[in-house]
Design a protein around this motif. Structure first.
Motif, PDB file in Angstrom:
ATOM      1  N   VAL A 245      20.265  51.340  26.608  1.00  0.00           N
ATOM      2  CA  VAL A 245      19.578  50.198  26.145  1.00  0.00           C
ATOM      3  C   VAL A 245      20.772  49.490  25.441  1.00  0.00           C
ATOM      4  CG1 VAL A 245      17.570  48.793  24.930  1.00  0.00           C
ATOM      5  CG2 VAL A 245      17.697  50.903  26.389  1.00  0.00           C
ATOM      6  N   GLU A 246      21.082  50.598  23.625  1.00  0.00           N
ATOM      7  CA  GLU A 246      21.708  49.933  23.347  1.00  0.00           C
ATOM      8  C   GLU A 246      23.128  49.458  23.796  1.00  0.00           C
ATOM      9  OE1 GLU A 246      22.659  52.117  19.334  1.00  0.00           O
ATOM     10  OE2 GLU A 246      20.416  51.680  18.807  1.00  0.00           O
ATOM     11  N   GLU A 247      23.731  49.898  24.340  1.00  0.00           N
ATOM     12  CA  GLU A 247      25.442  49.681  25.379  1.00  0.00           C
ATOM     13  C   GLU A 247      24.742  48.653  26.541  1.00  0.00           C
ATOM     14  OE1 GLU A 247      28.899  49.749  26.565  1.00  0.00           O
ATOM     15  OE2 GLU A 247      27.747  50.779  25.014  1.00  0.00           O
ATOM     16  N   GLY A 248      24.071  48.310  26.809  1.00  0.00           N
ATOM     17  CA  GLY A 248      23.202  47.825  27.505  1.00  0.00           C
ATOM     18  C   GLY A 248      22.992  46.441  27.325  1.00  0.00           C
ATOM     19  N   VAL A 249      22.865  46.331  26.095  1.00  0.00           N
ATOM     20  CA  VAL A 249      22.733  44.811  24.684  1.00  0.00           C
ATOM     21  C   VAL A 249      24.148  44.589  24.818  1.00  0.00           C
ATOM     22  CG1 VAL A 249      21.352  44.026  23.054  1.00  0.00           C
ATOM     23  CG2 VAL A 249      19.715  45.250  24.241  1.00  0.00           C
ATOM     24  N   LYS A 250      24.711  45.288  24.423  1.00  0.00           N
ATOM     25  CA  LYS A 250      25.912  45.097  23.687  1.00  0.00           C
ATOM     26  C   LYS A 250      26.936  44.535  25.156  1.00  0.00           C
ATOM     27  CE  LYS A 250      30.037  47.542  22.290  1.00  0.00           C
ATOM     28  NZ  LYS A 250      31.248  48.347  22.412  1.00  0.00           N
ATOM     29  N   ILE A 251      26.967  44.762  25.893  1.00  0.00           N
ATOM     30  CA  ILE A 251      27.491  44.524  27.336  1.00  0.00           C
ATOM     31  C   ILE A 251      27.056  43.369  27.957  1.00  0.00           C
ATOM     32  CG2 ILE A 251      27.768  44.616  29.692  1.00  0.00           C
ATOM     33  CD1 ILE A 251      28.036  47.127  29.287  1.00  0.00           C
ATOM     34  N   LEU A 252      25.375  42.784  27.892  1.00  0.00           N
ATOM     35  CA  LEU A 252      24.725  41.662  28.321  1.00  0.00           C
ATOM     36  C   LEU A 252      24.718  40.025  27.243  1.00  0.00           C
ATOM     37  CD1 LEU A 252      22.177  40.484  30.540  1.00  0.00           C
ATOM     38  CD2 LEU A 252      20.795  41.456  28.065  1.00  0.00           C
ATOM     39  N   SER A 253      25.396  40.937  26.300  1.00  0.00           N
ATOM     40  CA  SER A 253      25.667  39.689  25.311  1.00  0.00           C
ATOM     41  C   SER A 253      27.179  39.020  25.379  1.00  0.00           C
ATOM     42  CB  SER A 253      25.706  40.155  23.253  1.00  0.00           C
ATOM     43  OG  SER A 253      24.419  40.902  22.786  1.00  0.00           O
ATOM     44  N   GLU A 254      27.823  39.987  25.447  1.00  0.00           N
ATOM     45  CA  GLU A 254      29.147  39.478  25.899  1.00  0.00           C
ATOM     46  C   GLU A 254      29.246  38.749  27.306  1.00  0.00           C
ATOM     47  OE1 GLU A 254      31.130  43.012  26.156  1.00  0.00           O
ATOM     48  OE2 GLU A 254      31.333  43.908  24.671  1.00  0.00           O
ATOM     49  N   LEU A 255      28.666  39.087  27.882  1.00  0.00           N
ATOM     50  CA  LEU A 255      28.411  37.717  29.872  1.00  0.00           C
ATOM     51  C   LEU A 255      27.917  36.598  29.082  1.00  0.00           C
ATOM     52  CD1 LEU A 255      26.589  41.070  31.811  1.00  0.00           C
ATOM     53  CD2 LEU A 255      28.897  40.013  32.061  1.00  0.00           C
ATOM     54  N   TYR A 256      26.642  36.837  28.066  1.00  0.00           N
ATOM     55  CA  TYR A 256      25.231  35.779  28.087  1.00  0.00           C
ATOM     56  C   TYR A 256      26.662  34.760  26.780  1.00  0.00           C
ATOM     57  CZ  TYR A 256      21.699  32.260  26.121  1.00  0.00           C
ATOM     58  OH  TYR A 256      21.493  31.567  25.143  1.00  0.00           O
ATOM     59  N   ALA A 257      27.551  35.531  26.136  1.00  0.00           N
ATOM     60  CA  ALA A 257      28.469  34.200  25.074  1.00  0.00           C
ATOM     61  C   ALA A 257      29.534  33.091  26.171  1.00  0.00           C
ATOM     62  CB  ALA A 257      29.252  35.048  24.923  1.00  0.00           C
ATOM     63  N   LEU A 258      30.213  34.043  27.259  1.00  0.00           N
ATOM     64  CA  LEU A 258      30.701  33.357  28.841  1.00  0.00           C
ATOM     65  C   LEU A 258      29.849  32.300  29.482  1.00  0.00           C
ATOM     66  CD1 LEU A 258      32.801  36.416  29.580  1.00  0.00           C
ATOM     67  CD2 LEU A 258      33.716  35.050  28.818  1.00  0.00           C
ATOM     68  N   ALA A 259      28.490  33.013  30.192  1.00  0.00           N
ATOM     69  CA  ALA A 259      27.571  31.889  30.901  1.00  0.00           C
ATOM     70  C   ALA A 259      27.278  30.656  29.604  1.00  0.00           C
ATOM     71  CB  ALA A 259      26.273  32.648  31.269  1.00  0.00           C
ATOM     72  N   GLU A 260      27.391  30.785  29.029  1.00  0.00           N
ATOM     73  CA  GLU A 260      26.707  29.396  28.451  1.00  0.00           C
ATOM     74  C   GLU A 260      27.387  28.517  27.985  1.00  0.00           C
ATOM     75  OE1 GLU A 260      25.182  30.942  23.639  1.00  0.00           O
ATOM     76  OE2 GLU A 260      27.045  31.988  23.614  1.00  0.00           O
TER      77      GLU A 260
END
Length: 509
Positions: A245-260
């Motif tokens: 879950v922690e690893e997934g949150v890390k990746i999701l944070s990187e994806l969110y930064a691109l999409a925003e």
């Protein structure tokens, strides 16, 4: 107006409001006394008919009487039987091109109040989306809990850091499949998940696998082809050392930064793709909401865009109308296969092809599948059919397309989104709150439903029964649809009702 006779050839009228035995109605200058109470949306016989005679509505037979009936009788599912049987042979009889358009539409479609563009997101591969969400997609149901936890933890950490909830929608799409499936059933799952991951309404996608499933994560990613590796990332849970879950949150944070960083821009209406669906239909569906969608569908096609009609079992009884609107013999043959393959699917499971109307349909005034189909198919207007797709296939041709999928609301709506539709327009006379992974607008067939369920219904087509002209309502409806395409949330989005359902048609190991 207490009743409406839809087609000059009809031998029934439809009650616009609830009527009582003994009431008198006027139909084309003839006074008729009602022999029974008639609920709104139900049919009234306009002439004496014998057992076996066809009941005509929309200008077509919708079944035959199982006993003699008198003028003024209420006709419902208890006294009418379907004419549908098994597989049929069909002959291509293409309609004249003049029947594929209406002179009045030329005037309507030139209205300067109608939208010509929408505000969408241009993607790296040239595609366009109407939403910019961040999605978490499991390859297998075993990690459903993981994807939900990633979404919850990311949202909490974002709020703690920024003092506000994420501005982009974060949506997880759990499902029950991805393992213990065989052949075509397994491929259906892979196709729909692939279509979901590649859908342009997502600004970024985290794919979460387990590692030992039939739908092998690395092999699944290969099916995506030349995808945007910055915006689509994979995490295989069994390969993560420590907390996935922690690893997934890390990746999701990187994806969110691109999409925003993505912004809307003006897009021609020719790039819009709209799915057409109905559910919880009633006796008004083929009078109000479905014809309204038909005009909108013709407008989108007129502007160079794309509309898609599905729920094949609800074409039974009206299929020849669609077949004869096919642009060529190849499309006609594909449509014949579309119909007969689904009939064969029913027959192979020992089920009759005509036992479709649900209890809610019957209560709302729909008696047979033919009646349902003749109302259902009005959603695609009068345009020529220029594409026929199998389940899980993606749109290749602009214009009106037919798509293979069952009538089940969530399965069919998911299939429409999966083929590439940006939005699903869903007509209903009984009401439903659900939504699939694209905006799922609900259009009510009657004003009572719209008043009773204001947090379900996005637009009320029942106004057509209250004096509003089709031209004026179409203009308002087109403006509403484009407002949703531009970012206004449909009710299913406001309520966070976003789900997927995959067509299960095989053995589970």
């Amino acid at each position: 107006m207490k009743t409406i006779k839809i087609n000059p050839d009809d031998n029934v009228a439809v009650a616009i409001e609830a009527l009582n035995a003994g009431d008198k109605i006027e139909v084309e200058g003839t006074s008729i006394t009602l022999n029974n109470d008639v609920p709104a949306g139900h049919k009234i016989l306009l002439a004496d008919l014998k057992q076996g005679d066809n009941v005509i509505k929309y200008g077509y037979p919708i079944g035959h009487l199982i006993e003699d009936h008198k003028q003024g009788d209420c006709i419902n599912h208890d006294n009418i039987k379907t004419n549908l049987a098994g597989l049929l042979d069909y002959t291509y009889q293409p309609v004249d091109k003049s029947e594929l358009s209406s002179p009045v539409y030329s005037e309507w479609f030139s209205n300067q109040e109608l939208p010509q563009t929408f505000r969408g997101y241009k993607r790296k591969n040239g595609d366009v989306g109407i939403r910019n969400e961040v999605w978490i997609v499991p390859t297998v149901g075993c990690v459903n809990g993981v994807v939900e936890q990633i979404k919850t933890q990311f949202t909490a950490e974002y709020a703690a850091k920024h003092g506000t909830a994420p501005q982009l929608r974060i949506v997880a799409y759990p499902h029950n499949y991805g393992c213990s499936q065989l052949s075509e059933d397994h491929e259906n799952t892979r196709k729909v998940l692939k279509d979901l991951v590649l859908h342009p309404n997502a600004g970024a996608v985290l794919v979460v696998g387990l590692g030992c499933e039939n739908n092998q994560p690395d092999a699944f990613m290969e099916t995506l082809g030349n995808y945007d590796t910055e915006r689509i990332r994979l995490m295989v849970s069994q390969k993560v050392v420590g907390d996935e879950v922690e690893e997934g949150v890390k990746i999701l944070s990187e994806l969110y930064a691109l999409a925003e960083k993505d912004e809307r821009t003006d897009i021609p209406l020719s790039e819009l793709r709209v799915g057409l669906k109905c559910g919880g239909s009633d006796g008004f569906s083929g009078i109000t909401a479905n014809p309204l969608l038909g005009v909108l569908s013709d407008y989108i096609v007129h502007m160079g865009g794309t509309t898609v009609l599905t729920e094949v079992p609800e074409m039974f009884g009206a299929e020849t109308i669609l077949m004869n609107r096919c642009a060529n013999t190849q499309l006609f043959d594909q449509t014949v296969s579309l119909i007969n393959n689904f009939k064969d699917y029913f027959i192979s499971h020992g089920e009759p092809v005509g036992e479709n109307p649900s209890p809610g349909n019957k209560a709302g005034g729909i008696s047979t599948l033919e009646e349902k189909a003749l109302g259902c198919t009005q959603k695609c207007g009068k345009s020529a059919v220029i594409g026929v797709m199998e389940y899980g296939e993606r749109i290749q041709n602009k214009g009106l397309n037919l798509l293979s999928a069952p009538g089940n609301d969530l399965v069919a709506s998911t299939a429409l989104a999966s083929c590439g539709c940006h939005i699903v327009l869903f007509t209903t006379g009984r009401g439903t709150p659900f939504g699939t992974f694209v905006p799922t607008m609900k259009i009510s067939t009657n004003s009572t439903l719209a008043a009773n369920k204001p947090t379900w219904i996005d637009f009320n087509a029942g106004q057509l029964l209250e004096g509003t002209s089709m031209k004026d309502l179409f203009t308002a409806f087109a403006q509403k649809v484009i407002a949703v395409a531009n970012g206004e949330q449909a009710w299913n989005e406001k309520k966070n009702y976003q789900e997927i359902a995959i067509f299960k048609n095989g053995v589970t190991l």
